[in-house]
Motif scaffolding. Structure first.
Motif, PDB file in Angstrom:
ATOM      1  N   SER A 185       0.868  -1.177   0.000  1.00 31.10           N
ATOM      2  CA  SER A 185       0.000   0.000   0.000  1.00 31.10           C
ATOM      3  C   SER A 185       0.905   1.227   0.000  1.00 31.10           C
ATOM      4  CB  SER A 185      -0.915   0.000   1.221  1.00 31.10           C
ATOM      5  OG  SER A 185      -0.205   0.402   2.368  1.00 31.10           O
ATOM      6  N   LYS A 186       0.294   2.357  -0.031  1.00 34.65           N
ATOM      7  CA  LYS A 186       1.058   3.602  -0.023  1.00 34.65           C
ATOM      8  C   LYS A 186       1.921   3.727   1.231  1.00 34.65           C
ATOM      9  CE  LYS A 186       0.348   8.534  -0.715  1.00 34.65           C
ATOM     10  NZ  LYS A 186      -0.645   9.592  -0.936  1.00 34.65           N
ATOM     11  N   GLN A 187       1.441   3.175   2.353  1.00 34.91           N
ATOM     12  CA  GLN A 187       2.101   3.333   3.642  1.00 34.91           C
ATOM     13  C   GLN A 187       3.043   2.201   4.049  1.00 34.91           C
ATOM     14  OE1 GLN A 187       1.632   6.122   5.504  1.00 34.91           O
ATOM     15  NE2 GLN A 187       0.274   6.950   3.960  1.00 34.91           N
ATOM     16  N   HIS A 188       2.818   0.976   3.522  1.00 35.49           N
ATOM     17  CA  HIS A 188       3.538  -0.164   4.075  1.00 35.49           C
ATOM     18  C   HIS A 188       3.504  -1.395   3.162  1.00 35.49           C
ATOM     19  CE1 HIS A 188      -0.698  -0.618   5.365  1.00 35.49           C
ATOM     20  NE2 HIS A 188      -0.483  -1.875   5.001  1.00 35.49           N
ATOM     21  N   ILE A 189       4.273  -2.400   3.584  1.00 37.44           N
ATOM     22  CA  ILE A 189       4.189  -3.757   3.051  1.00 37.44           C
ATOM     23  C   ILE A 189       3.403  -4.557   4.092  1.00 37.44           C
ATOM     24  CG2 ILE A 189       5.463  -5.859   2.441  1.00 37.44           C
ATOM     25  CD1 ILE A 189       7.907  -4.033   1.922  1.00 37.44           C
ATOM     26  N   ALA A 190       2.375  -5.254   3.666  1.00 39.32           N
ATOM     27  CA  ALA A 190       1.642  -6.136   4.566  1.00 39.32           C
ATOM     28  C   ALA A 190       2.218  -7.540   4.404  1.00 39.32           C
ATOM     29  CB  ALA A 190       0.155  -6.128   4.241  1.00 39.32           C
ATOM     30  N   VAL A 191       2.567  -8.149   5.516  1.00 35.37           N
ATOM     31  CA  VAL A 191       3.135  -9.496   5.542  1.00 35.37           C
ATOM     32  C   VAL A 191       2.070 -10.419   6.119  1.00 35.37           C
ATOM     33  CG1 VAL A 191       5.030 -10.931   6.371  1.00 35.37           C
ATOM     34  CG2 VAL A 191       5.409  -8.482   5.951  1.00 35.37           C
ATOM     35  N   ALA A 192       1.668 -11.414   5.333  1.00 37.13           N
ATOM     36  CA  ALA A 192       0.581 -12.305   5.740  1.00 37.13           C
ATOM     37  C   ALA A 192       1.088 -13.743   5.835  1.00 37.13           C
ATOM     38  CB  ALA A 192      -0.564 -12.206   4.733  1.00 37.13           C
ATOM     39  N   PRO A 193       1.316 -14.222   7.063  1.00 36.27           N
ATOM     40  CA  PRO A 193       1.775 -15.596   7.231  1.00 36.27           C
ATOM     41  C   PRO A 193       0.691 -16.569   7.717  1.00 36.27           C
ATOM     42  CG  PRO A 193       2.342 -14.357   9.176  1.00 36.27           C
ATOM     43  CD  PRO A 193       1.598 -13.412   8.249  1.00 36.27           C
ATOM     44  N   GLU A 194      -0.556 -16.176   7.723  1.00 34.44           N
ATOM     45  CA  GLU A 194      -1.712 -16.915   8.252  1.00 34.44           C
ATOM     46  C   GLU A 194      -1.819 -16.729   9.765  1.00 34.44           C
ATOM     47  OE1 GLU A 194      -3.416 -20.512   5.858  1.00 34.44           O
ATOM     48  OE2 GLU A 194      -1.337 -20.966   6.363  1.00 34.44           O
ATOM     49  N   VAL A 195      -3.018 -16.962  10.282  1.00 29.67           N
ATOM     50  CA  VAL A 195      -3.342 -16.681  11.681  1.00 29.67           C
ATOM     51  C   VAL A 195      -2.488 -17.494  12.655  1.00 29.67           C
ATOM     52  CG1 VAL A 195      -5.179 -16.779  13.424  1.00 29.67           C
ATOM     53  CG2 VAL A 195      -5.688 -15.941  11.126  1.00 29.67           C
ATOM     54  N   ALA A 196      -2.244 -18.762  12.361  1.00 29.98           N
ATOM     55  CA  ALA A 196      -1.465 -19.598  13.295  1.00 29.98           C
ATOM     56  C   ALA A 196      -0.081 -19.009  13.545  1.00 29.98           C
ATOM     57  CB  ALA A 196      -1.342 -21.021  12.761  1.00 29.98           C
ATOM     58  N   ALA A 197       0.574 -18.535  12.494  1.00 29.13           N
ATOM     59  CA  ALA A 197       1.897 -17.928  12.655  1.00 29.13           C
ATOM     60  C   ALA A 197       1.783 -16.576  13.346  1.00 29.13           C
ATOM     61  CB  ALA A 197       2.590 -17.789  11.309  1.00 29.13           C
ATOM     62  N   MET A 198       0.725 -15.829  13.057  1.00 33.42           N
ATOM     63  CA  MET A 198       0.531 -14.545  13.727  1.00 33.42           C
ATOM     64  C   MET A 198       0.386 -14.749  15.234  1.00 33.42           C
ATOM     65  SD  MET A 198       0.770 -12.045  11.604  1.00 33.42           S
ATOM     66  CE  MET A 198       0.151 -10.761  12.684  1.00 33.42           C
ATOM     67  N   LYS A 199      -0.357 -15.768  15.637  1.00 33.56           N
ATOM     68  CA  LYS A 199      -0.511 -16.056  17.069  1.00 33.56           C
ATOM     69  C   LYS A 199       0.810 -16.503  17.679  1.00 33.56           C
ATOM     70  CE  LYS A 199      -5.400 -17.236  16.997  1.00 33.56           C
ATOM     71  NZ  LYS A 199      -6.393 -18.315  17.126  1.00 33.56           N
ATOM     72  N   GLN A 200       1.528 -17.353  16.974  1.00 33.91           N
ATOM     73  CA  GLN A 200       2.801 -17.889  17.467  1.00 33.91           C
ATOM     74  C   GLN A 200       3.832 -16.780  17.692  1.00 33.91           C
ATOM     75  OE1 GLN A 200       3.501 -21.097  18.244  1.00 33.91           O
ATOM     76  NE2 GLN A 200       5.667 -20.790  18.633  1.00 33.91           N
ATOM     77  N   PHE A 201       3.823 -15.772  16.820  1.00 29.68           N
ATOM     78  CA  PHE A 201       4.860 -14.727  16.856  1.00 29.68           C
ATOM     79  C   PHE A 201       4.311 -13.353  17.245  1.00 29.68           C
ATOM     80  CE2 PHE A 201       6.507 -18.097  14.206  1.00 29.68           C
ATOM     81  CZ  PHE A 201       7.767 -18.264  14.751  1.00 29.68           C
ATOM     82  N   GLU A 202       3.154 -13.325  17.882  1.00 29.98           N
ATOM     83  CA  GLU A 202       2.517 -12.065  18.245  1.00 29.98           C
ATOM     84  C   GLU A 202       3.448 -11.143  19.040  1.00 29.98           C
ATOM     85  OE1 GLU A 202      -1.590 -10.496  20.365  1.00 29.98           O
ATOM     86  OE2 GLU A 202      -1.010 -12.606  20.567  1.00 29.98           O
ATOM     87  N   LEU A 203       4.084 -11.661  20.059  1.00 24.11           N
ATOM     88  CA  LEU A 203       4.977 -10.853  20.888  1.00 24.11           C
ATOM     89  C   LEU A 203       6.198 -10.378  20.098  1.00 24.11           C
ATOM     90  CD1 LEU A 203       5.545  -9.608  23.623  1.00 24.11           C
ATOM     91  CD2 LEU A 203       6.602 -11.765  24.319  1.00 24.11           C
ATOM     92  N   SER A 204       6.788 -11.262  19.309  1.00 28.60           N
ATOM     93  CA  SER A 204       7.962 -10.894  18.505  1.00 28.60           C
ATOM     94  C   SER A 204       7.626  -9.816  17.485  1.00 28.60           C
ATOM     95  CB  SER A 204       8.513 -12.125  17.785  1.00 28.60           C
ATOM     96  OG  SER A 204       8.957 -13.085  18.716  1.00 28.60           O
ATOM     97  N   ILE A 205       6.437  -9.891  16.916  1.00 27.80           N
ATOM     98  CA  ILE A 205       5.990  -8.877  15.951  1.00 27.80           C
ATOM     99  C   ILE A 205       5.857  -7.534  16.659  1.00 27.80           C
ATOM    100  CG2 ILE A 205       4.031  -8.168  14.515  1.00 27.80           C
ATOM    101  CD1 ILE A 205       3.694 -11.245  13.888  1.00 27.80           C
TER     102      ILE A 205
END
Length: 120
Positions: free
Chosen positions: A56-76
């Motif tokens: 987008s104009k503001q950023h790159i969106a990185v989509a690794p699926e919900v399971a990975a988002m939950k696994q790495f929530e704190l690191s993100i």
């Protein structure tokens, strides 16, 4: 495969930053298949989704699926990226956390090694 997508980005800085991410992934995970689906560059392993990107104009969106988002929530969060349940955003001026990307991709490869569908 991603070169055609990158050519559609009019801003050279944005094109170079996304290209650096895609090239890094290809060099660190050469067995992953680079594809473009739904106008998004992504990587597959044995036909299953591992990680995808959109811009987008503001950023790159990185989509690794919900399971990975939950696994790495704190690191993100620690990397300073804003996130939703499905993706996190790397602003164009943000540094790229290569370690985080490597951990997320490695997690998805291992977690989805027996998955036969595209999505979890």
């Amino acid at each position: 495969m991603h070169d055609e997508f990158l050519a559609t980005l009019g801003d050279a800085t944005q094109r170079e930053k996304l290209a650096s991410i895609l090239t890094w992934i290809q060099s660190h995970f050469p067995h992953l298949e680079p594809v473009v689906k739904w106008n998004q560059p992504m990587f597959l392993d044995h036909g299953t989704f591992i990680i995808g990107f959109s811009v987008s104009k503001q950023h790159i969106a990185v989509a690794p699926e919900v399971a990975a988002m939950k696994q790495f929530e704190l690191s993100i969060q620690e990397a300073g990226y804003k996130a939703t349940s499905n993706l996190f955003r790397i602003k164009w001026h943000d540094a790229i956390s290569w370690d985080l990307l490597e951990q997320i991709i490695s997690f998805n490869i291992e977690d989805k090694r027996a998955v036969t569908s595209f999505w979890r």
